[in-house]
Design a protein around this motif. Structure first.
Motif, PDB file in Angstrom:
ATOM      1  N   VAL A  49      31.576  42.252  64.928  1.00 29.78           N
ATOM      2  CA  VAL A  49      32.830  42.192  65.686  1.00 29.78           C
ATOM      3  C   VAL A  49      33.519  40.881  65.348  1.00 29.78           C
ATOM      4  N   GLY A  50      34.706  40.957  64.742  1.00 27.36           N
ATOM      5  CA  GLY A  50      35.442  39.758  64.388  1.00 27.36           C
ATOM      6  C   GLY A  50      36.063  39.092  65.599  1.00 27.36           C
ATOM      7  N   ALA A  51      36.423  37.831  65.442  1.00 26.43           N
ATOM      8  CA  ALA A  51      37.064  37.108  66.538  1.00 26.43           C
ATOM      9  C   ALA A  51      38.379  37.759  66.949  1.00 26.43           C
ATOM     10  N   HIS A  83      26.295  40.087  53.931  1.00 29.76           N
ATOM     11  CA  HIS A  83      27.694  40.192  54.355  1.00 29.76           C
ATOM     12  C   HIS A  83      28.084  38.895  55.044  1.00 29.76           C
ATOM     13  N   PRO A  84      29.303  38.374  54.801  1.00 27.80           N
ATOM     14  CA  PRO A  84      29.725  37.142  55.467  1.00 27.80           C
ATOM     15  C   PRO A  84      29.917  37.339  56.966  1.00 27.80           C
ATOM     16  N   LEU A  85      29.653  36.285  57.721  1.00 22.15           N
ATOM     17  CA  LEU A  85      29.915  36.267  59.167  1.00 22.15           C
ATOM     18  C   LEU A  85      31.048  35.283  59.411  1.00 22.15           C
ATOM     19  N   PRO A  86      32.263  35.770  59.606  1.00 27.03           N
ATOM     20  CA  PRO A  86      33.405  34.869  59.795  1.00 27.03           C
ATOM     21  C   PRO A  86      33.245  33.995  61.031  1.00 27.03           C
ATOM     22  N   ALA A 140      36.442  38.229  72.510  1.00 26.65           N
ATOM     23  CA  ALA A 140      36.632  36.834  72.920  1.00 26.65           C
ATOM     24  C   ALA A 140      35.886  36.493  74.207  1.00 26.65           C
ATOM     25  N   ALA A 141      35.189  37.452  74.790  1.00 25.64           N
ATOM     26  CA  ALA A 141      34.478  37.210  76.043  1.00 25.64           C
ATOM     27  C   ALA A 141      33.230  36.376  75.795  1.00 25.64           C
ATOM     28  N   ARG A 151      26.549  34.936  67.873  1.00 21.83           N
ATOM     29  CA  ARG A 151      27.947  34.574  67.582  1.00 21.83           C
ATOM     30  C   ARG A 151      27.982  33.278  66.792  1.00 21.83           C
ATOM     31  N   THR A 152      28.791  33.276  65.744  1.00 16.49           N
ATOM     32  CA  THR A 152      28.965  32.076  64.930  1.00 16.49           C
ATOM     33  C   THR A 152      29.960  31.133  65.593  1.00 16.49           C
TER      34      THR A 152
END
Length: 444
Positions: free
Chosen positions: A333-335, A364-367, A403-404, A431-432
């Protein structure tokens, strides 16, 4: 004294020795059938609250009473709950009237532990009147729910619909129902005690998440909602000697004490292999597979094993390397709320089946600010829907919570199905960090 509805006692005997039809015999058979149906309904569930409601509903039905109630008692004899039938707004009435107190007419049931039948409530010497807001009742029939000397509650009815007083047949019917209902209530309470003990045992087998800073991490475990069983679902996370974060979610085949024990063994074996070699996930998975298949009767499990590390992705960001052994794919899940299931074409089979089958590593990258969800199938599987629907619903819900705070996200995902699960659920969320300079773990 009137005859019990399930005993003929010579009534309606034909001259040839058979039983002749009569209106009374037909009524007796009808009431017996209703009693058997009521006993079946009361015994059909193990949820205590459901059992209580069914007891009161069945009692009012078979006796055709206007009002019914069941006062649930603690071990000390105090009324701790009240289930009612026939009152328009039972919650409002309970709030206004409160629970029955330890005195008055109803307490006679507790003192005597015998059925109580009253033709005129207001004239009874122990009557103390009705509290404000309570319906005025003229007649009363009550029986205690007693199992092996323990009083579980008081079942009582008021005012028959046809206006006649309660009779011996009504008392016999209610006493018979109370006998079966008391056993069902005792079984339901025992079931809930066992379920709580089972859940406690399962949770004690799962680890406390370590500090994975700068990654955020949260985990949840929920047992199946209606089944009393130990499961093989688990999650785990740890920091490897090379600085990477190892994460895993898995599900051992089966639901019993053996499955829970095997889960602990597989988790510990996997920890040892991952800590010893710090290899790509596919190689670690392959070594686990080889170890499991050495057993005479190898345990099988589905799982996702991954490594989260910084510096491998473009720009020095985080990346997720993983291997999948027949498990549901992780959800990224992206930001910004974008979602993607990490499901490459080369999908492995569960471990413990065939160690010669190749294992694959993916990356896979984690943004920045993204959330990675690993979970077992109980979170998305429902008997009445396709699993793809469950996966789609999970992605939509997770996107709205991008965003939670991570703890809030996990709580919401667990409760999104009204906390009813057909199978156990293990959920691990990571979460990064959002923006900021690169952060390197000491010793990496």
């Amino acid at each position: 004294m009137a005859h019990s509805p399930w005993q003929q006692r010579g009534r309606g005997q034909a001259r040839d020795g058979g039983t002749a039809w009569s209106p009374q015999l037909a009524l007796d058979r009808h009431r017996l059938r209703r009693l058997l149906d009521a006993v079946g309904a009361v015994s059909a569930d193990m949820d205590t609250r459901t059992v209580l409601h069914r007891i009161v509903e069945a009692a009012t039905d078979i006796v055709a009473a206007r009002y019914g109630a069941l006062g649930v008692r603690s071990e000390s004899g105090e009324v701790i709950d009240l289930i009612t039938v026939g009152i328009d707004d039972p919650q409002a009435a309970r709030a206004a009237m409160g629970l029955p107190q330890g005195h008055g007419l109803l307490h006679t049931l507790v003192d005597d532990r015998q059925p109580l039948r009253v033709a005129d409530v207001s004239a009874h010497p122990r009557a103390v009147g009705f509290p404000p807001g309570h319906p005025v009742m003229r007649t009363l029939l009550g029986v205690p729910l007693v199992v092996r000397g323990t009083v579980y509650g008081d079942l009582y009815l008021a005012d028959k619909l046809d206006g006649t007083p309660f009779d011996d047949d009504d008392e016999d019917l209610l006493a018979a129902l109370a006998g079966a209902a008391g056993v069902s209530l005792a079984n339901a309470r025992l079931y809930e005690q066992l379920k709580r003990a089972t859940e406690h045992f399962q949770r004690r087998m799962l680890p406390m998440l370590p500090d994975l800073s700068p990654l955020e991490a949260a985990a949840r475990y929920e047992p199946a909602s209606r089944l009393l069983r130990l499961g093989g679902d688990w999650y785990d996370a740890m920091v490897l000697p090379d600085g990477a974060t190892c994460v895993v979610v898995g599900d051992v085949t089966g639901h019993d004490v053996e499955a829970a024990s095997l889960m602990g063994q597989i988790r510990n074996m996997l920890r040892a292999i991952a800590l010893d070699r710090c290899e790509p996930p596919g190689l670690v998975m392959s070594r686990l597979d080889q170890a499991l298949t050495r057993f005479a009767d190898p345990p099988t499990a589905t799982l996702v094993l991954g490594r989260i590390e910084r510096g491998r992705a473009e720009g020095g960001g985080y990346s997720f390397g993983w291997s999948n052994a027949g498990h549901l794919p992780p959800l990224l899940v992206g930001a910004d709320g974008g979602t993607r299931y990490l499901a490459p074409a080369r999908h492995g089979i569960p471990v413990g089946i065939d160690a010669s089958v190749s294992r694959f590593s993916h990356e896979h990258p984690l943004p920045s600010g993204s959330t990675l969800l690993l979970f077992t199938d109980g979170l998305v599987e429902r008997r009445d829907q396709d699993i793809d629907t469950g996966l789609g619903d999970l992605a939509e819900q997770a996107a709205r919570l991008a965003a939670a705070p991570l703890e809030e996200l996990c709580d919401t995902l667990i409760s999104r199905s009204r906390q009813v699960f057909d199978d156990d659920v293990a959920l691990l969320a990571l979460r990064t960090p959002s923006g900021g300079p690169p952060w390197i773990r000491p010793g990496a």
